[in-house]
Motif scaffolding. Structure first.
Motif, PDB file in Angstrom:
ATOM      1  N   GLU A   1     -36.336 -49.199 -18.455  1.00  0.00           N
ATOM      2  CA  GLU A   1     -36.978 -49.371 -19.758  1.00  0.00           C
ATOM      3  C   GLU A   1     -37.792 -48.148 -20.159  1.00  0.00           C
ATOM      4  OE1 GLU A   1     -36.199 -53.466 -18.145  1.00  0.00           O
ATOM      5  OE2 GLU A   1     -36.884 -51.580 -17.288  1.00  0.00           O
TER       6      GLU A   1
ATOM      7  N   ASN B   1     -30.987 -53.067 -24.103  1.00  0.00           N
ATOM      8  CA  ASN B   1     -31.483 -54.396 -23.749  1.00  0.00           C
ATOM      9  C   ASN B   1     -31.229 -54.616 -22.256  1.00  0.00           C
ATOM     10  OD1 ASN B   1     -32.153 -57.067 -23.446  1.00  0.00           O
ATOM     11  ND2 ASN B   1     -31.042 -57.754 -25.262  1.00  0.00           N
TER      12      ASN B   1
ATOM     13  N   SER C   1     -32.648 -56.512 -20.091  1.00  0.00           N
ATOM     14  CA  SER C   1     -32.668 -57.876 -19.581  1.00  0.00           C
ATOM     15  C   SER C   1     -31.265 -58.474 -19.549  1.00  0.00           C
ATOM     16  CB  SER C   1     -33.616 -58.757 -20.385  1.00  0.00           C
ATOM     17  OG  SER C   1     -33.178 -58.888 -21.720  1.00  0.00           O
TER      18      SER C   1
END
Length: 74
Positions: A60, A67, A69
């Motif tokens: 991140e 994205n 996640s």
């Protein structure tokens, strides 16, 4: 990318080269990507940097546009 820059500053030049090699790239490539704010590291290298830095530099931090996640949970 600032976290990666700071992380690399804690290493000697030889340690930087070794770290980059373990990530599947070169220190020159990492330096180029750090200095060129318009280019991004590939997702695979981001993952390797996170793994090899023991989580000190997270995906991140390197690519907030991804994205992570979804990738982590996929």
């Amino acid at each position: 990318m600032e976290k990666l820059r700071q992380f690399l500053k804690t290493m000697t030049p030889d340690e930087q080269k070794h770290f980059a090699a373990k990530c599947g790239t070169t220190i020159n490539y990492l330096r180029k990507r750090i200095s060129d704010r318009s280019s991004n590291l590939g997702e695979k290298i981001c993952i390797e940097i996170e793994n090899q830095s023991c989580g000190e530099v997270r995906c991140e931090d390197l690519r907030p546009d991804v994205n992570w996640s979804v990738i982590r949970n996929g």
